[in-house]
Scaffold this active site. Structure first.
Site, PDB file in Angstrom:
ATOM      1  N   HIS A 175       0.867  -1.173   0.000  1.00 13.78           N
ATOM      2  CA  HIS A 175       0.000   0.000   0.000  1.00 13.78           C
ATOM      3  C   HIS A 175       0.906   1.226   0.000  1.00 13.78           C
ATOM      4  CE1 HIS A 175      -2.833   2.979   1.646  1.00 13.78           C
ATOM      5  NE2 HIS A 175      -3.820   2.155   1.318  1.00 13.78           N
ATOM      6  N   ASP A 201       3.224  -4.151   7.922  1.00 22.85           N
ATOM      7  CA  ASP A 201       1.972  -3.425   7.795  1.00 22.85           C
ATOM      8  C   ASP A 201       0.852  -4.443   7.989  1.00 22.85           C
ATOM      9  OD1 ASP A 201      -0.296  -2.066   7.107  1.00 22.85           O
ATOM     10  OD2 ASP A 201       0.352  -1.505   5.098  1.00 22.85           O
ATOM     11  N   GLN A 234      -4.449  -5.064   7.197  1.00 20.82           N
ATOM     12  CA  GLN A 234      -5.445  -6.020   6.725  1.00 20.82           C
ATOM     13  C   GLN A 234      -5.414  -7.332   7.499  1.00 20.82           C
ATOM     14  OE1 GLN A 234      -7.754  -5.287   4.509  1.00 20.82           O
ATOM     15  NE2 GLN A 234      -6.933  -3.308   3.910  1.00 20.82           N
ATOM     16  N   LYS A 284     -10.713  -0.468  10.142  1.00 25.81           N
ATOM     17  CA  LYS A 284     -10.830  -1.696   9.352  1.00 25.81           C
ATOM     18  C   LYS A 284     -11.187  -2.903  10.221  1.00 25.81           C
ATOM     19  CE  LYS A 284      -7.413  -0.050   5.978  1.00 25.81           C
ATOM     20  NZ  LYS A 284      -8.338   0.326   4.896  1.00 25.81           N
ATOM     21  N   CYS A 318      -4.687   2.382  -3.747  1.00 24.81           N
ATOM     22  CA  CYS A 318      -3.463   2.880  -3.105  1.00 24.81           C
ATOM     23  C   CYS A 318      -2.343   1.849  -3.179  1.00 24.81           C
ATOM     24  CB  CYS A 318      -3.719   3.286  -1.661  1.00 24.81           C
ATOM     25  SG  CYS A 318      -4.854   4.667  -1.473  1.00 24.81           S
TER      26      CYS A 318
END
Length: 425
Positions: A140, A217, A220, A243, A383
């Site tokens: 991302h 990261d 998700q 999220k 993104c």
């Protein structure tokens, strides 16, 4: 990849009643929300906790001795404790609140920058010409642009893992990419565009051999599967509240305690200081050192409520449900003529995010027709433009699932795509 061991299940139909927005219509059709990778919907339990905090406990934190201030502080720090337990952090002091994953990643990037500009900076955070940072083509923009800017500021070099045709991370060049010049490796745990779940174990092992730090990261992954920072063995992770059933405006940086203590502050102001004189200042221990000013108090409380909700479901059950929905969707989408899926074609090693293209039809047109049918997806490069460039497409349509997604909603997506093909021939 997390292995499921007989996870419990939950009643999706009953769960959906917790989400007021799922009862509305869009363009005369029942709402079919398939954009949870973008932002998740919020259950009443989260909305009510935030409202109650505003109505009964509103005060600033860590600076008042009165009752409301004390209540607000306890709620805010209680949320920090919940986050720490959720990702199995050794200590709540390793949890830093910010406004999103992007800010969390930038905080680490600017800590590197500040350390590099200071003669007394910790050598693990000092960067200059000849040093290297490693990312991947799968990132991302929030885990790519900050490192590009850091390299521009310091003269370091940015390098990256490429992607296979199947949408997996190509680790064939791991030994060459992660070498004695590498100071940091920062890669995505689960791709927001391909759905790929990366196993970081080989990268972590190689980074330890050369003395590099590792960041994941987890924007998700933390919402969708069990994440244990101690088992992962990394140095930092970043994720965001909106999220994972929580509100916008709250994100998390987790870092190993001794690294947070070695990192210089990034934002200066109230609450992050120890002593202040006109000649200079000293700084509070982590995490306060990185939380200057009034923090997102009620947002943190909302995130804590979202963690309570997910914990009651069980993250193994959350992942199992999404694997079932994803398997069903991969099969259902394979019946749509001229549809191409990007990313793994099997449910193993992937999450509930599926990006695809219909031959000869622009994703923006796909999204508009689907919206006419009440089906909400995301279109664009998500993104993650380097991924689109890698696979030679200007954009994709993305359907993404969560705890409230049903097979009937996947069927509605397929019917909508059939209408797209009729409209555009």
């Amino acid at each position: 990849m997390t292995t499921l061991a007989n996870p419990t299940t939950f009643d999706v139909a009953a769960l959906r009643a917790d989400f007021p927005i799922l009862g509305r219509e869009v363009n005369g059709h029942p709402l079919v929300y398939l954009d949870s990778a973008n932002t998740s919907q919020k259950p009443r339990q989260v909305l009510e906790v935030m409202r109650a905090h505003h109505e009964r406990h509103n005060g600033n934190v860590s600076r008042s001795v009165h009752t409301l201030g004390t209540e607000a502080t306890l709620a805010y720090e209680g949320a920090r404790e919940k986050v720490a337990a959720f990702v199995n952090a050794p200590s709540a002091s390793e949890v830093v609140f910010g406004k999103n994953s992007t800010e969390a990643i930038n905080l680490v990037a600017y800590a590197f920058s500040n350390a590099s500009a200071s003669a007394g900076g910790d050598p693990r955070f000092r960067l200059g010409p000849g040093d290297e940072i490693v990312v991947s083509e799968m990132e991302h923009h929030s885990n790519l642009v900050p490192w590009q800017l850091l390299c521009e500021r310091t003269g370091a070099t940015l390098r990256w893992f490429s992607l296979t045709e199947e949408g997996r991370l190509d680790e064939s060049s791991l030994t060459e990419l992660v070498n004695e010049r590498t100071k940091l490796v920062s890669v995505v745990h689960m791709s927001n565009i391909l759905g790929t779940i990366n196993d970081p174990s080989r990268i972590v092992a190689r980074a330890r051999e050369v003395g590099a730090l590792v960041m994941l990261d987890c924007s998700q992954s933390v919402p969708h599967l069990p994440v244990d920072v101690q088992a992962l063995g990394v140095d930092f992770i970043a994720f965001t509240g909106h999220k994972m059933l929580g509100p916008t405006g709250i994100g998390v940086l987790w870092g190993r305690g001794e690294l947070l203590e070695a990192m210089p502050p990034v934002f200066g102001g109230g609450s992050m200081i120890e002593t202040v004189t006109m000649a200079g200042s000293t700084f509070a221990p982590a995490p306060a050192r990185f939380e200057a000013g009034t923090p997102p108090i009620v947002e943190a409380v909302g995130l804590g409520a979202a963690i309570d909700y997910l914990s009651d479901l069980g993250m193994a059950a959350v992942q199992a449900h999404e694997q079932e929905i994803t398997a069903y969707a991969l099969d259902a989408l394979s019946s749509v003529p001229t549809l191409q899926i990007f990313g793994p074609a099997v449910v193993e090693g992937r999450g509930g995010t599926i990006s695809f293209a219909l031959e000869g039809i622009h994703p923006h047109d796909v999204g508009q027709v689907l919206d006419d049918e009440g089906v909400e997806v995301r279109v664009g490069h998500h993104c993650a433009r380097p991924v689109c460039v890698r696979y030679g497409v200007p954009a994709t349509t993305r359907a993404s699932f969560y705890v409230y997604t049903t097979t009937e909603e996947v069927d509605a997506l397929v019917r909508g795509l059939e209408r797209v093909r009729k409209v555009f021939g």
